[in-house]
Design a protein around this motif. Structure first.
Motif, short mmCIF file in Angstrom:
data_model
loop_
_atom_site.label_atom_id
_atom_site.label_comp_id
_atom_site.label_asym_id
_atom_site.label_seq_id
_atom_site.Cartn_x
_atom_site.Cartn_y
_atom_site.Cartn_z
N GLY A 135 0.80 -1.21 0.00
CA GLY A 135 0.00 0.00 0.00
C GLY A 135 0.83 1.25 0.00
O GLY A 135 0.37 2.32 -0.41
N PHE A 147 -4.59 0.60 -7.54
CA PHE A 147 -5.53 1.30 -6.66
C PHE A 147 -6.65 1.95 -7.47
O PHE A 147 -7.26 2.92 -7.04
N GLN A 150 -10.03 3.55 -6.08
CA GLN A 150 -9.90 3.66 -4.63
C GLN A 150 -9.44 5.07 -4.24
O GLN A 150 -9.09 5.90 -5.09
N GLY A 213 -2.89 0.91 9.23
CA GLY A 213 -3.23 -0.32 8.52
C GLY A 213 -3.68 -1.39 9.47
O GLY A 213 -3.71 -1.20 10.70
N LYS A 217 -2.25 -4.49 5.17
CA LYS A 217 -2.32 -3.48 4.11
C LYS A 217 -2.73 -2.13 4.69
O LYS A 217 -3.26 -2.04 5.80
N GLN A 219 -4.69 1.25 5.45
CA GLN A 219 -6.09 1.63 5.60
C GLN A 219 -6.28 3.14 5.77
O GLN A 219 -7.41 3.64 5.73
N ASP A 235 -8.88 8.29 5.19
CA ASP A 235 -9.06 6.87 4.90
C ASP A 235 -8.61 6.60 3.47
O ASP A 235 -9.26 7.03 2.51
N THR A 237 -6.37 3.60 0.82
CA THR A 237 -5.80 2.25 0.68
C THR A 237 -4.41 2.28 0.03
O THR A 237 -3.70 1.28 0.04
#
Length: 320
Positions: A135, A147, A150, A213, A217, A219, A235, A237
Motif C-alpha cells: 500500500g 488502486f 480507490q 493499517g 495493508k 487503511q 481513509d 488504501t
C-alpha cells in the motif's frame, strides 16, 4: 603505488537491478567477460516491489523479486561473473581504473559501467516501511494501477508530486495531496492543473505522523496540522511518497560530472561520462523516467558503448 597482485578486469559493472544485469547480459554475450558486483541491495529497488505489470513479456504480471531473480539467472547463464560485494572506493584518475571492494579487495578495470541506481527519499516513519509494497509506494506510475477506483494519498509539493497526483487522479476515486507547508514548490502550470482536477484534494500545512493499517495493508494515514495543532485521519488504501530520490553516486563525486542532485551526467544520447572508459546507466543518471524498462534499455546502451570503446582502444578509432 598499485598492488602487483590486483585482479585485472576488462569490464566491471557496479550495481545490480535492471540496468546492471542487462549490461552484464550484453557484455557477456560480447565476450567482454564482465564482473558484476551486486552492491548491498542485490537486485535493486525492484526487489521491494510486489506486482510488476508494466514490464513487457509478463502478461500476467510478476513479483519484483521474482523478476530480478530471472535477470540474475540469465546474466549468470550467458557467462557474467556475478559477485556479492559492495564497491567502497574508486580511483578514475588513470586507466586501468583502481577499484576497492568491501574495503579490502583491489581490482584494476579497463572499463567501468555504473548501475548503482537511486534510492527514494522516505518520511522516516516505521509504519511507512512496515507497509512498503503493501500500500506504500514511491512510484505512482509503477503502482497506481493497483488502486484503481480507490482513495489514495500522495505526499509532496514539487512538480514530481503534482505529476504523480495527476496520474493517480485518472485512476483513483479520490487523491489527497499532502503538503507540509502553506504552498506548493511545483511550477505554476502544474499547480494550475492540480487545482483544476476535481478529484484531487490538497491539504496544506500537514505532516504525516503515521501510516495506518491492519497489519497487512494500508487503511489510512494520521496527519497533524501545523497551524491548528489538530490531528486528522484520511481513509486511503494507497499511500504514495513523492519527495524525491537520492542517486547512489556519492562514491563517484570526485571523478564524474553530476547535476546538483547528484545524477551523473552522460554525453548526448550515450551512456559515456566525462571519464573515457566509464559509463553510467539506469536511475543513477536518469532523474526523469526511473522505470525498470528504461533502466534496462540504458543498460543495453552502456554495454554497447563499452564494447565500442574497447574495440577502439584495441584497433584504433572507427572511421565516421
Amino acid at each position: 603505488m598499485r598492488e602487483a597482485q590486483q585482479e585485472r578486469i576488462k569490464c566491471l559493472i557496479i550495481g545490480s537491478g535492471p540496468s546492471g544485469y542487462t549490461a552484464a547480459i550484453y557484455t557477456a554475450r560480447a565476450d567482454l567477460k564482465p564482473v558484476l558486483y551486486t552492491g548491498l541491495f542485490i537486485g535493486g529497488q525492484l526487489t521491494k516491489t510486489s506486482d510488476v505489470e508494466n514490464y513487457p513479456g509478463y502478461p500476467d504480471g510478476v513479483m519484483g523479486a521474482e523478476m530480478m531473480a530471472g535477470f540474475h539467472k540469465q546474466a549468470s547463464r550467458v557467462g557474467a561473473d556475478l559477485r556479492i560485494g559492495d564497491v567502497s572506493a574508486v580511483d578514475f584518475s588513470q586507466s586501468p581504473f583502481s577499484v576497492t571492494v568491501d574495503g579490502e579487495k583491489g581490482i584494476l578495470a579497463d572499463t567501468v559501467i555504473i548501475a548503482t541506481g537511486a534510492t527514494p527519499k522516505w518520511l522516516g516513519l516505521a509504519s511507512e516501511q512496515q507497509y512498503a509494497g503493501a500500500g506504500v509506494s514511491a512510484c505512482a506510475t509503477c503502482d497506481g494501477f493497483f488502486f484503481k477506483g480507490q482513495d489514495v494519498a500522495i505526499v509532496g509539493a514539487g512538480d514530481t508530486a503534482a505529476e504523480e497526483a495527476l496520474h493517480l487522479a485518472k485512476l483513483c476515486k479520490k487523491v489527497y495531496m499532502l503538503v507540509r507547508k502553506a504552498s506548493f514548490k511545483a511550477s505554476k502550470a502544474m499547480v494550475h492543473r492540480v487545482e483544476n482536477t476535481p478529484n484531487i484534494k490538497v491539504l496544506f500545512n500537514v505532516e504525516v505522523k503515521e501510516v495506518l493499517g491492519d497489519g497487512v495493508k494500508v487503511q489510512g494515514a494520521r496527519l497533524f496540522n501545523n497551524i491548528t495543532d489538530e490531528e486528522l485521519t484520511v481513509d486511503v488504501t494507497g499511500f504514495f511518497v513523492a519527495i524525491g530520490h537520492h542517486p547512489n553516486t556519492d562514491l563517484f563525486r570526485p571523478w564524474l560530472t553530476m547535476d546538483k542532485a547528484g545524477y551523473i551526467k552522460t554525453k548526448g544520447c550515450s551512456t559515456r561520462t566525462n571519464v573515457p572508459g566509464v559509463f553510467c546507466c539506469g536511475d543513477a543518471q536518469d532523474p526523469v523516467y526511473r522505470q525498470a524498462i528504461t533502466a534496462a534499455g540504458s543498460g543495453c546502451m552502456a554495454a554497447l558503448d563499452c564494447e565500442r570503446f574497447l574495440s577502439e582502444m584495441e584497433q584504433g578509432p572507427f572511421e565516421s
